[in-house]
Scaffold this active site. Structure first.
Site, PDB file in Angstrom:
ATOM      1  N   HIS A 139      -6.589  -0.547  -8.291  1.00  0.00           N
ATOM      2  CA  HIS A 139      -6.995  -1.398  -7.168  1.00  0.00           C
ATOM      3  C   HIS A 139      -8.514  -1.447  -7.055  1.00  0.00           C
ATOM      4  O   HIS A 139      -9.117  -2.511  -6.903  1.00  0.00           O
ATOM      5  CB  HIS A 139      -6.408  -0.880  -5.846  1.00  0.00           C
ATOM      6  CG  HIS A 139      -7.147  -1.390  -4.644  1.00  0.00           C
ATOM      7  ND1 HIS A 139      -8.250  -0.743  -4.124  1.00  0.00           N
ATOM      8  CD2 HIS A 139      -6.977  -2.511  -3.902  1.00  0.00           C
ATOM      9  CE1 HIS A 139      -8.727  -1.434  -3.095  1.00  0.00           C
ATOM     10  NE2 HIS A 139      -7.963  -2.510  -2.947  1.00  0.00           N
TER      11      HIS A 139
ATOM     12  N   HIS B  27      -4.298   3.366  -7.020  1.00  0.00           N
ATOM     13  CA  HIS B  27      -5.499   3.063  -6.234  1.00  0.00           C
ATOM     14  C   HIS B  27      -6.748   2.978  -7.109  1.00  0.00           C
ATOM     15  O   HIS B  27      -7.688   2.254  -6.772  1.00  0.00           O
ATOM     16  CB  HIS B  27      -5.675   4.087  -5.112  1.00  0.00           C
ATOM     17  CG  HIS B  27      -4.955   3.699  -3.852  1.00  0.00           C
ATOM     18  ND1 HIS B  27      -3.598   3.857  -3.703  1.00  0.00           N
ATOM     19  CD2 HIS B  27      -5.393   3.109  -2.715  1.00  0.00           C
ATOM     20  CE1 HIS B  27      -3.234   3.413  -2.505  1.00  0.00           C
ATOM     21  NE2 HIS B  27      -4.298   2.942  -1.902  1.00  0.00           N
TER      22      HIS B  27
ATOM     23  N   ASP C 268       0.836  -1.195   0.000  1.00  0.00           N
ATOM     24  CA  ASP C 268       0.000   0.000   0.000  1.00  0.00           C
ATOM     25  C   ASP C 268       0.874   1.249   0.000  1.00  0.00           C
ATOM     26  O   ASP C 268       0.644   2.202  -0.756  1.00  0.00           O
ATOM     27  CB  ASP C 268      -0.899  -0.029   1.239  1.00  0.00           C
ATOM     28  CG  ASP C 268      -2.053   0.954   1.163  1.00  0.00           C
ATOM     29  OD1 ASP C 268      -2.427   1.366   0.051  1.00  0.00           O
ATOM     30  OD2 ASP C 268      -2.585   1.313   2.227  1.00  0.00           O
TER      31      ASP C 268
END
Length: 364
Positions: A258, A255, A172
């Site tokens: 993701h 992200h 992350d």
């Protein structure tokens, strides 16, 4: 354009901090504490938490976190609160437990104290709660009025968590610098509500440098159950440096990709940071980044056991149609893909995912 940098009022990191929670809450002079706590942490450390509050002479309610970090669960918890008595919300556990506590504090308009028991995401320091539907699909980012009032990271406790969780936190955190850099180039509005600040970009870069310097060694120490200085460095990188870096530096393609991948049931078992690690590689492919950067990211992921191929994500046999759907889901109008310094289409994302997979397989 204005710049805004968010940060917790206090970030406390050290060994044995779980035993001081009652004292820290008493310092806030907020009244009774209501804690949303991970079931495992409750079973193993619940007595220590209760003893901490008893020693401080502060009432405590414990509610076991169950299910998903969903708007429905947040609403239910808020409805249970006695606002005449409760003065502070605690979150004790992993990312979804903490995000639930943050959302509860937001809707109840109460201060929040967060106690991450793993360093698997950068959620603890942010003024954003990530909500999911009950089936695990990404729902939305909930923007909160402020950052958590206090974040307490007990490195003794975090070092006892499975190494995979620390590695996921590094995955992350790995995206933080590259996404902040993209937002800096595009002038995007960050999650903090302004342009990315110099401070946020500097913390994001420090996060990346710390990962490369100490990540592999910290994982080895955690596998031995050691709360070493290197582990402490990675805990700070995963939680604080990445938390401030992403929120005040901005999110971008990693992200967004993701979020698109969350629609695929085949990779629901893959942790948030593991998906972000692969998506970071895909962002570099989108940017046509220098080979040196791509090699460094791919090499770091291999060292940390983070996925660099579709097969490692559980998507070896996924159809082109499903991957195309995930690529489309990553390019929603309200999502962070809009923060890239150039226009990105679903076709671009699909190609970048395949390019990242090919690069990952070449590195094996």
């Amino acid at each position: 354009m204005r710049q805004i940098t968010f940060a917790p009022s206090k970030y406390i990191q050290g060994e044995g901090e779980l035993g001081r929670l009652g004292a820290y809450c008493a310092e806030m002079e907020a009244g009774e504490a209501y804690a949303v706590i991970d079931p495992y942490i409750l079973s193993v450390y619940g007595e220590a938490v209760r003893d901490s509050f008893a020693a401080a002479g502060l009432p405590l309610q414990l509610r076991e976190f169950q299910g998903e970090c969903s708007f429905g669960q947040v609403e239910q918890i808020v409805s249970e609160l006695d606002l005449d008595r409760v003065g502070v919300i605690l979150g004790i556990g992993g990312g979804k437990t903490l995000d639930t506590a943050k959302a509860v504090s937001h809707y109840a308009n109460l201060p929040a104290m967060l106690v991450p028991t793993v360093a698997s995401t950068d959620a603890p320091c942010s003024a954003v709660a990530v909500l999911y539907f009950e089936d695990g699909r990404f729902d939305r980012y909930l923007s909160l009025r402020r950052s958590p009032d206090t974040v307490i990271a007990d490195t003794t406790l975090i070092a006892k968590a499975p190494a995979r969780l620390l590695a996921a936190g590094m995955g992350d955190a790995l995206s933080t610098y590259f996404e902040a850099r993209a937002c800096r180039k595009s002038g995007a509005v960050t999650e903090a509500g302004g342009a990315g600040s110099i401070a946020a970009l500097a913390l994001a870069r420090a996060c990346y440098d710390t990962l490369l310097a100490d990540g592999a060694a910290a994982l080895e120490d955690v596998r031995k159950g050691q709360a070493s200085e290197r582990v402490a460095h990675i805990v700070e990188a995963n939680i604080y440096l990445s938390g401030i870096g992403f929120e005040s530096g901005g999110l971008a393609a990693a992200h967004a990709i993701h979020n698109g991948l969350t629609i695929l049931e085949e990779c629901r078992h893959v942790l948030h940071g593991e998906k972000v690690a692969f998506a970071t590689l895909a962002q570099l492919m989108l940017e046509q980044a220098p080979e040196e950067e791509i090699a460094a990211v791919a090499g770091f992921c291999r060292e940390a056991g983070l996925p660099v191929t579709l097969e490692q994500l559980g998507l070896a046999n996924v159809s082109a149609e499903k991957l195309t759907a995930a690529a489309s889901a990553s390019c929603t109008e309200e999502g962070p893909m809009k923060n890239m310094p150039f226009h990105v289409t679903p076709q671009d994302v699909y190609a970048a995912i395949l390019a990242a997979d090919l690069r990952g397989r070449q590195a094996e």
